[in-house]
Scaffold this active site. Structure first.
Site, PDB file in Angstrom:
ATOM      1  N   LYS A  63       0.374   3.449  -2.879  1.00 57.13           N
ATOM      2  CA  LYS A  63      -0.802   4.323  -3.031  1.00 57.13           C
ATOM      3  C   LYS A  63      -0.412   5.807  -3.041  1.00 57.13           C
ATOM      4  O   LYS A  63      -1.104   6.622  -3.637  1.00 57.13           O
ATOM      5  CB  LYS A  63      -1.815   4.032  -1.918  1.00 57.13           C
ATOM      6  CG  LYS A  63      -2.444   2.641  -2.081  1.00 57.13           C
ATOM      7  CD  LYS A  63      -3.253   2.218  -0.870  1.00 57.13           C
ATOM      8  CE  LYS A  63      -3.834   0.822  -1.115  1.00 57.13           C
ATOM      9  NZ  LYS A  63      -4.455   0.237   0.063  1.00 57.13           N
ATOM     10  N   SER A 113       0.791  -1.240   0.000  1.00 57.74           N
ATOM     11  CA  SER A 113       0.000   0.000   0.000  1.00 57.74           C
ATOM     12  C   SER A 113       0.818   1.283   0.000  1.00 57.74           C
ATOM     13  O   SER A 113       0.259   2.362  -0.159  1.00 57.74           O
ATOM     14  CB  SER A 113      -0.931   0.013   1.205  1.00 57.74           C
ATOM     15  OG  SER A 113      -2.005  -0.824   0.935  1.00 57.74           O
TER      16      SER A 113
HETATM   17  N1  GLN Z   1      -2.150  -5.408  -2.034  1.00 60.89           N
HETATM   18  C1  GLN Z   1      -2.776  -5.222  -0.767  1.00 60.89           C
HETATM   19  C2  GLN Z   1      -4.274  -5.290  -0.921  1.00 60.89           C
HETATM   20  O1  GLN Z   1      -4.757  -4.847  -1.879  1.00 60.89           O
HETATM   21  C3  GLN Z   1      -2.396  -3.894  -0.185  1.00 60.89           C
HETATM   22  C4  GLN Z   1      -2.977  -3.653   1.177  1.00 60.89           C
HETATM   23  C5  GLN Z   1      -2.046  -3.005   2.145  1.00 60.89           C
HETATM   24  O2  GLN Z   1      -0.836  -2.977   1.978  1.00 60.89           O
HETATM   25  N2  GLN Z   1      -2.611  -2.507   3.221  1.00 60.89           N
HETATM   26  O3  GLN Z   1      -5.000  -5.792  -0.092  1.00 60.89           O
END
Ligand code: GLN
Length: 308
Positions: A65, A62
């Protein structure tokens, strides 16, 4: 900060690698070494200090993001992006479905929860998924100088095979008009972005880039506007650690972003970027050892935005 001090912090928190557990809802992540622990700090004067397992690669998850958000903001401007995703923190888990339906506009609450990040990924411009993905990799390469910052195919395939929760979020958003482009392409890009390999030194360098307002050390590095960096750091501060963001604001007090592979990227504005890896996570999806380490670094060096 001296290397010994950082080593001391790492050793003082090694105990916490035994708390929590490895993410296993993406099966490939369960193969990580639970004993990995590393910290890198990249300072504004160009100095970089790494202790522990800093050259070990793990997937960015994440933390990607924030990169997608930068890309979408560059491609469309903040008015457009924030007409698609909100800017409020969420008290629900990062992959929550329920919040999408209860909001009248069906807008995901923010760009750092899964729904918001998938919507943001759907906005990144490019001819096709390959082109959009390599645009992000190029950007990361320019900041980190690490040519190994590329797709981890096994994690990508594992995400794609088991990503039904993300698929459901994406199709729901397609039905409500939040996602306007091809939904499978948006998901594919999102899965790829989560599966980019990095080290904690790479995370620290990205953190430093943000700490310096979007200016990198490399001459070929295209600047990101300070306004975009300000948006990204703000949302990291309020929502970067999901439904533990309030607690992190209290105890750590700097913008940070976590990933379920146990990475944390933190930013002390104008001072440093911090990258940490510790794969065992808590039920909020945040590295347990990583949080303790970050708390110690923040306390010892008075990084909290409101420290006196
Ligand atoms: N690839 C993970 C998901 O989509 C990313 C989530 C995370 O790192 N919190 O669930």
């Amino acid at each position: 900060m001296k290397r010994d001090e950082l080593e001391e912090i790492l050793e003082a928190n090694r105990y916490y690698i035994r708390g929590g557990k490895l993410a296993n809802y993406i099966p490939e992540l369960a193969n990580a070494n639970p004993n990995t622990l590393g910290i890198t700090i990249a300072y504004s004067n160009g100095e970089i200090i790494s202790v522990g397992n800093c050259e070990e690669m793990f997937t960015i998850q994440s933390i990607s993001k924030i990169i997608s958000l930068i890309m979408a903001l560059q491609d469309h401007g903040h008015e457009k992006v924030f007409s698609i995703v909100g800017m409020e923190s969420s008290g629900e888990p990062f992959n929550s479905v329920s919040e999408l339906e209860t909001k009248e506009s069906h807008k995901p609450l923010n760009p750092l929860i899964n729904a918001g990040a998938i919507a943001v990924a759907s906005m990144i411009k490019g001819q096709n998924v390959n082109e959009r993905f390599s645009k992000v990799c190029q950007f990361l390469y320019r900041i980190t100088g690490n040519e190994n910052v590329t797709l981890n195919r096994r994690v990508y395939e594992s995400e794609r095979e088991t990503g039904d929760r993300n698929r459901s979020l994406a199709y729901f958003m397609k039905s409500t008009g939040v996602i306007k482009s091809d939904v499978e392409e948006a998901l594919d890009l999102y899965f790829r972005l989560c599966s980019i390999s990095v080290t904690c030194s790479d995370l620290a360098k990205i953190g430093l880039f943000l700490a310096m307002g979007g200016i990198g050390q490399g001459s070929q590095l295209k600047k990101v506007s300070p306004e975009i960096v300000q948006f990204v750091l703000s949302i990291m501060l309020t929502a970067g650690m999901y439904n533990q963001s309030g607690e992190c604001m209290m105890k750590i007090g700097v913008p940070a972003k976590s990933g379920v592979s146990g990475g944390i990227l933190a930013v002390a504005p104008n001072q440093m970027g911090i990258g940490i890896i510790g794969p065992s996570i808590n039920d909020k999806g945040n590295s347990i050892a990583g949080l303790k380490i970050l708390e110690d670094i923040s306390r010892r060096y008075k990084l909290h935005l409101f420290s006196k």
